[in-house]
Design an enzyme around this catalytic site. Structure first.
Site, PDB file in Angstrom:
ATOM      1  N   ASP A   1      16.268  10.378  14.574  1.00  0.00           N
ATOM      2  CA  ASP A   1      16.659  11.719  14.214  1.00  0.00           C
ATOM      3  C   ASP A   1      17.430  12.114  14.574  1.00  0.00           C
ATOM      4  O   ASP A   1      18.582  12.961  15.439  1.00  0.00           O
ATOM      5  CB  ASP A   1      15.653  12.137  15.620  1.00  0.00           C
ATOM      6  CG  ASP A   1      15.385  13.755  15.475  1.00  0.00           C
ATOM      7  OD1 ASP A   1      15.806  14.385  14.807  1.00  0.00           O
ATOM      8  OD2 ASP A   1      14.837  14.673  16.508  1.00  0.00           O
TER       9      ASP A   1
ATOM     10  N   VAL B   1      13.810  19.978  27.958  1.00  0.00           N
ATOM     11  CA  VAL B   1      14.853  18.925  28.581  1.00  0.00           C
ATOM     12  C   VAL B   1      15.983  20.768  29.838  1.00  0.00           C
ATOM     13  O   VAL B   1      15.963  21.948  29.226  1.00  0.00           O
ATOM     14  CB  VAL B   1      16.170  18.987  27.705  1.00  0.00           C
ATOM     15  CG1 VAL B   1      17.592  18.145  28.819  1.00  0.00           C
ATOM     16  CG2 VAL B   1      15.674  17.754  26.866  1.00  0.00           C
TER      17      VAL B   1
ATOM     18  N   LYS C   1      14.851  15.481  31.679  1.00  0.00           N
ATOM     19  CA  LYS C   1      13.521  15.524  30.351  1.00  0.00           C
ATOM     20  C   LYS C   1      12.685  15.460  31.349  1.00  0.00           C
ATOM     21  O   LYS C   1      11.563  14.032  31.722  1.00  0.00           O
ATOM     22  CB  LYS C   1      13.717  14.545  28.890  1.00  0.00           C
ATOM     23  CG  LYS C   1      12.779  15.035  27.977  1.00  0.00           C
ATOM     24  CD  LYS C   1      12.782  13.977  26.974  1.00  0.00           C
ATOM     25  CE  LYS C   1      13.379  14.721  25.676  1.00  0.00           C
ATOM     26  NZ  LYS C   1      13.230  14.229  24.550  1.00  0.00           N
TER      27      LYS C   1
ATOM     28  N   GLY D   1      11.892  20.437  22.930  1.00  0.00           N
ATOM     29  CA  GLY D   1      11.583  19.766  21.840  1.00  0.00           C
ATOM     30  C   GLY D   1       9.753  19.299  21.576  1.00  0.00           C
ATOM     31  O   GLY D   1       9.448  20.335  22.472  1.00  0.00           O
ATOM     32  N   GLY D   2       9.294  18.698  20.215  1.00  0.00           N
ATOM     33  CA  GLY D   2       8.015  18.222  20.140  1.00  0.00           C
ATOM     34  C   GLY D   2       7.582  17.468  21.442  1.00  0.00           C
ATOM     35  O   GLY D   2       6.494  17.468  22.142  1.00  0.00           O
TER      36      GLY D   2
ATOM     37  N   GLY E   1       8.946  17.149  25.106  1.00  0.00           N
ATOM     38  CA  GLY E   1       8.912  17.978  26.289  1.00  0.00           C
ATOM     39  C   GLY E   1      10.251  18.769  26.286  1.00  0.00           C
ATOM     40  O   GLY E   1      11.227  18.861  24.897  1.00  0.00           O
TER      41      GLY E   1
END
Lengths: 189, 918
Positions: free
Chosen positions: B207, B97, B114, B92-93, B95
């Protein structure tokens, strides 16, 4: 894909316009996201549509960010420099992930349209080029900057000229010499 | 080589490149380069062989394949701290996983690792990352994925390892397991409880989306990725900018309007996202799914469009097709297995907008309450959503239990309110008709609920009824409040409303909007039960209870909204009414604290808005109410001071609104109150002057409002005080005239509304005073008659409210008056009997309320009068002596406590002489 928070962008751009030099640092994550978005969009295109406008990427990133910020943003040239550096970083990191294991003789002399070149080879090539460019930075910083903006940033000569406050002719001439320097550096290293 | 040397070389080389390749060598020879420069130029030109080069195009074109395969297992096998990366799970934005493992003893521990991407290793991201690390470490909940380890890689890149969750995103899980409505709701409730725990730690997720809520094989949901959550800090100004969400990491489909607008984010943001998730779990769609392809359209829709009801989205052919694959569990078990181990597990994907094949419920399973619950959570304004995730969760629990829910459509109350506003002139008959209809619907609804048939329909109607009943209470009651004859209608309404409010309160959860309404409703009901200054049905204890319920709710709300003027004012209203009611009961120790509190609050509210007409008016009201208690307690001078202060405020208000008769009547009536207090201070002439000054203008105001019970009563009271003032000056005939006017008004009010307790008491009181005055005028027959009438009414009233000290006092005191009349009529035995009866009455009164000063005082007078009567007969001298002593003891006790009345001085002086001789 994530969008950009307008309020924050606006604030950063205003700060930047009013001379806050730290603003570009804060803008980096957004430029990064934007550049990456552009890169991903490219990836989804058909192979035949490779013919890229050299300026498309950083240009679009700028236009989008400026639009998001909703401000008359004067710092276009400054932005180009930063975006180009970021783009270089993005590409190098991706290249590292693909070609990290194998280093060695790099080929620079192949066409960008040559799909037969394996990805590892291309990844290596770009890493080698990156390292050569690092050495050029030691010798001639301006030349290196021009290469970064033109190759990694995909900027036009006039944009580079505006950004570095030099004549377009100087850009063209420097670029042609820098290419030679890098080729020689890669071949002989 | 110097910089100048290099520039020379560059110039020459650049010029040479413009020439044909075979001309370059000659060109170089002609140049004025040094040997070193020449060698360099030649070396550079030697590689200019014209072959294609990667530098001929932009790097991105050359490297675009890097991105195509970027998600693949590029870091597999790499070591990060004690962990070994197995494969990427998603990115994702913030980093990527990875699934990673480490050896713990003999076991292999699997974690979701992560890792901050190297290229994002800037100070900004570092800062965010550090924040995330700290937040996660404070969270502990079975449904929140736990933090296993934190650290940095050899290159200094920060990472953290979370409990690896081998599960499916919640929507896919529901699909794979063919979950029905109740199972989906139960699962969703577990998610709510996890989010609620985070909220209690002041952590907002920001989120929430299905891909962040994985469900393990045993059906436990796990919340992932508090990547953009931030500790909310109380009122930190400098924090507000920071708590504005970074959309950079937000998924617009689940983002709240305030997030997309860049406004500050609160726990309510998560409630919105949960609402979208529940919408999707029920209907298989997201509210604005059709607009998601276009970023601008989805942004606009979230900000502006009313979301559809989930049941309306569930009803599509597309979904019907999608139901099929999941109807057979055997066919899909392999697919489920594959999915569980693939990318969808522990994903942090940017591609969460992709359509997931979740089978919708049938529209009729969602329609009604579930629609309302979802839509309440999706309100555009955060304050109109559920107040907390717990409230959201509770409403789902109520729905599952078949209880009425809290969420209700605002439009119905709005429409009903509008209807009633348009029909302001609605008659009592009309109001009762509505009440009857309401009662009928409620009965029907409850029957339907008991039968558990057509439940959705029944609940929908119940909510409609609730909305209507609210409108009824708020819109109709004020209209009928002051109409004579409406008291019993209001009593019916009260009974119904109380039943109904008690149910509502139990179900209200913590929705502040609803609690406000309920508090207001309780207040209205209390007013009808026993408004201390208005028409009421005489249920003082019921009124106190209702006022206290309203007060408790408002006090609770005040903790959340400490500066809310409306709430503060409401609390003051309740405190004031409670205090006044307590003071009527004679218990001033209970009356003073709430009245003082009310005064304080009034000042507080007024300080915020010093020119507010209504606040000033209520402040005056509170001053007057407090003044009355000073008056009841015998502190006449302070009482007069207070009354004058209140009058000054009313006088100013009257200048601003000269035609406001409510204010005018208050203003003029205060002359009566001041006169009364002067009378008690033995200033009889001043007292009469003040009452006379007020009564004429007052009667002019009241004449304009013949149907206004409140105003009519104030005129009744004014005539009563006028009578008293004449009586004090021993102008008994004028007094009798005044009391007769007072009696006539009270009788008219009572006849217009036989259930109006206050009017009935006023009739009794007027009879009593008239009788006393008639006695003074020497009209003993009339007096006897009047007092007997008074006792009859008082007895009836006290029977209705046996624990009311004031009501018992009325009976005792009037019986005492009867004794006096018999005494005057020389009916010795009747008089003794009456006095003994009244003494027994006072004893009861003081048993209910031992601090009832006035009752104690009259009790002493009673002993004195009985003693004087007995003293006239030689056979009863001993009894008389005993009564004298009791009388003096009583007065002395009052004296010792500083509660002695000046008017009693002559009587006590006489007593002292008599007792001394005994």
């Amino acid at each position: 894909m994530a969008d950009i928070p307008k309020a924050e962008i606006t604030q950063i751009l205003q700060d930047w316009n009013s001379g806050d030099e730290s603003a570009h640092e804060r803008l980096l994550p957004f430029v990064y996201d934007e550049l990456k978005r552009q890169a991903r969009r490219l990836m989804s295109r058909e192979r035949e549509n490779h013919t890229l406008q050299p300026t498309a990427l950083v240009h679009e990133a700028f236009i989008r960010l400026a639009k998001q910020g909703g401000v008359e943003w004067q710092n276009r040239s400054h932005f180009y420099g930063i975006a180009s550096r970021l783009m270089r970083q993005i590409l190098i990191d991706h290249a590292r992930q693909h070609g990290a294991a194998k280093r060695g003789l790099a080929q620079v002399h192949f066409s960008i349209d040559d799909v037969t070149v394996p990805i590892e080879t291309r990844a290596n090539s770009i890493l080698v080029l990156h390292e050569a460019l690092e050495r050029l930075e030691q010798v001639d910083e301006r030349q290196a900057k021009i290469v970064e903006m033109r190759f990694f940033g995909g900027l036009s000569n006039s944009e580079i000229a505006e950004s570095l406050d030099i004549s377009e002719r100087t850009v063209v001439r420097s670029w042609s010499v820098a290419k030679l320097w890098l080729h020689r550096e890669i071949v002989t290293s | 080589m110097t910089e100048q040397d290099r520039e020379m070389v560059n110039d020459v080389v650049a010029d040479a490149l413009a020439l044909d390749p075979d001309e370059r060598e000659a060109f170089l020879s002609r140049s004025e380069l040094t040997d070193e420069q020449y060698a360099e130029a030649r070396s550079l030109l030697s590689v200019a062989d014209g072959a294609t080069s990667i530098l001929d195009g932009p790097a991105i074109a050359f490297a675009k394949d890097f991105f195509a395969e970027a998600d693949e297992d590029r870091l597999a096998g790499r070591s990060v701290g004690p962990f070994t990366i197995v494969r990427e799970l998603g990115h994702g934005g913030m980093g990527a996983v990875y699934l990673a493992t480490r050896k713990v003893g003999d076991k292999e521990q699997r974690v979701a690792l992560k890792l901050l991407k190297r290229e994002m290793n800037t100070s900004v991201f570092r800062h965010r990352f550090e924040q995330e690390r700290e937040i996660l470490a404070t969270l502990s909940h079975p449904n929140i994925s736990t933090l296993v380890d934190i650290g940095t890689t050899d290159e200094g890149t920060p990472y953290f390892a979370m409990e690896y969750v081998d599960g499916l995103p919640i929507d896919e899980f529901c699909s794979q397991n063919a979950y029905g409505r109740d199972e989906r709701l139960a699962l969703f409730q577990k998610v709510c409880s996890a989010v609620s725990t985070a909220h209690r730690s002041l952590i907002v997720h920001r989120d929430l989306k299905p891909s962040n809520i994985l469900v393990t094989a045993d059906g436990s949901p796990k919340l992932l990725d508090f990547g953009i959550s931030k500790i909310l800090q109380d009122g930190g100004e400098q924090e507000s900018a920071a708590t504005v969400t970074r959309l950079g990491a937000m998924t617009p489909s689940y983002a709240s309007p305030e997030q997309l607008n860049g406004q500050s984010v609160t726990t309510s943001t998560d409630i919105y996202s949960l609402g979208v998730i529940l919408f999707e779990l029920l209907s298989g769609h997201r509210p604005f799914e059709d607009k998601e392809k276009d970023l601008n359209r989805i942004l606009r829709a979230v900000a502006e469009d009313e979301p559809p009801a989930p049941s309306s989205k569930a009803d599509t052919g597309e979904i019907a097709e999608k139901r099929l694959p999941f109807s057979s569990a055997a066919d899909t078990s392999n697919e489920a297995l594959t999915n569980a181990n693939s990318l969808s597990a522990q994903t942090d994907s940017d591609n969460a907008i992709k359509r997931r094949p979740l089978a919708a419920l049938r529209p009729q399973e969602i329609r009604g309450d579930l629609d309302r619950i979802v839509l309440k959570s999706l309100q555009k304004e955060p304050e109109r959503r559920y107040l907390s995730v717990d409230a959201f969760n509770d409403d789902i629990a109520r729905f599952r239990d078949g209880m009425p829910i809290v969420a209700r459509p605002s439009t119905i109350i709005y429409r009903a309110g509008k209807f009633f506003r348009r029909n302001r002139a609605m008659t009592l008959v009309g109001a009762l008709l509505v009440l009857a209809v309401l009662a009928g619907i409620i009965a029907t609804v409850w029957q339907a609920r008991i039968a558990q048939t057509e439940r959705a329909l029944a609940e929908a109607r119940f909510n409609d009824v609730r909305a209507l009943a609210n409108s009824f209470l708020f819109e109709i009651t004020p209209d009928i409040e002051r109409l004579p004859g409406s008291t019993s209608a209001k009593a019916k309404l009260v009974t119904r409303a109380l039943e109904y409010l008690n149910k509502l309160t139990a179900d209200s959860g913590s929705d502040p909007e609803l609690l406000r309404e309920i508090a207001h409703a309780y207040e209205k009901v209390a007013d009808v039960q026993g408004d201390p200054f208005g028409p009421n049905i005489g249920d003082v204890n019921g009124a106190l209870e209702s006022y206290r319920k309203a007060l408790d709710m408002r006090l609770a709300l005040l903790k959340q909204f400490p500066d809310d003027a409306e709430l503060l004012s409401g609390v003051a209203d309740n405190q004031q009414k409670i205090g006044s009611l307590e003071s009527f009961g004679g218990d001033y120790s209970k009356a003073v604290p709430p009245l003082d509190r009310a005064l304080e609050l009034r000042q507080q509210v007024l300080a915020k808005d010093p020119n507010n007409f209504d606040f000033r008016r209520k402040y005056a009201e509170s001053i007057k109410a407090r003044g009355l208690v000073y008056f009841y307690e015998g502190d006449n001078k302070v009482a007069i001071e207070r009354f004058t202060a209140a009058q000054e405020i009313y006088s100013e208000l009257l200048k601003e609104q000269p035609t406001n008769d409510d204010i005018a009547s208050e203003y003029w009536y205060l002359f009566i109150s001041i006169g009364e207090a002067l009378g008690w201070d033995n200033e009889f002439d001043a007292a009469l002057a003040s009452v006379q000054k007020g009564i004429e203008p007052l009667s002019q105001v009241v004449e304009r409002h013949p149907a206004d019970q409140f105003m009519q009563r104030s005129l009744h009271l004014a005539y009563t005080k006028l009578g008293t003032s004449y009586e004090d000056l021993e102008k008994f005939d004028l007094g009798v005239d005044a009391y007769q006017k007072a009696l006539a008004i009270a009788k008219a009010l009572s006849a217009a509304d036989p259930t109006n307790h206050t009017a009935e008491r006023d009739v009794a009181m007027a009879y009593k005073k008239l009788g006393q005055c008639q006695g003074g005028a020497g009209k003993l027959g009339d007096s006897h008659e009047s007092i007997k009438n008074a006792i009859a009414v008082f007895t009836k009233l006290s029977g209705r409210d046996p624990n009311n000290a004031e009501a018992q006092y009325d009976v005792a005191n009037t019986t005492f008056s009867l004794g006096m009349t018999y005494g005057s009529m020389k009916q010795f035995d009747d008089a003794v009997k009456a006095f003994e009866s009244s003494l027994a009455g006072y004893k009861e009164v003081l048993a209910i309320n031992p601090t009832y000063t006035y009752a104690r005082r009259m009790n002493s007078h009673n002993h004195l009068e009985l003693a004087k009567l007995l003293d006239t007969r030689p056979a009863d001298k001993a009894r008389a002596a005993e009564q004298y002593r009791l009388a003096l003891d009583g007065f002395n006790a009052l004296k010792a406590e500083g509660k002695f009345e000046k008017v009693d001085e002559p009587a006590v002086a006489e007593l002292e002489k008599i007792v001394a001789k005994l």
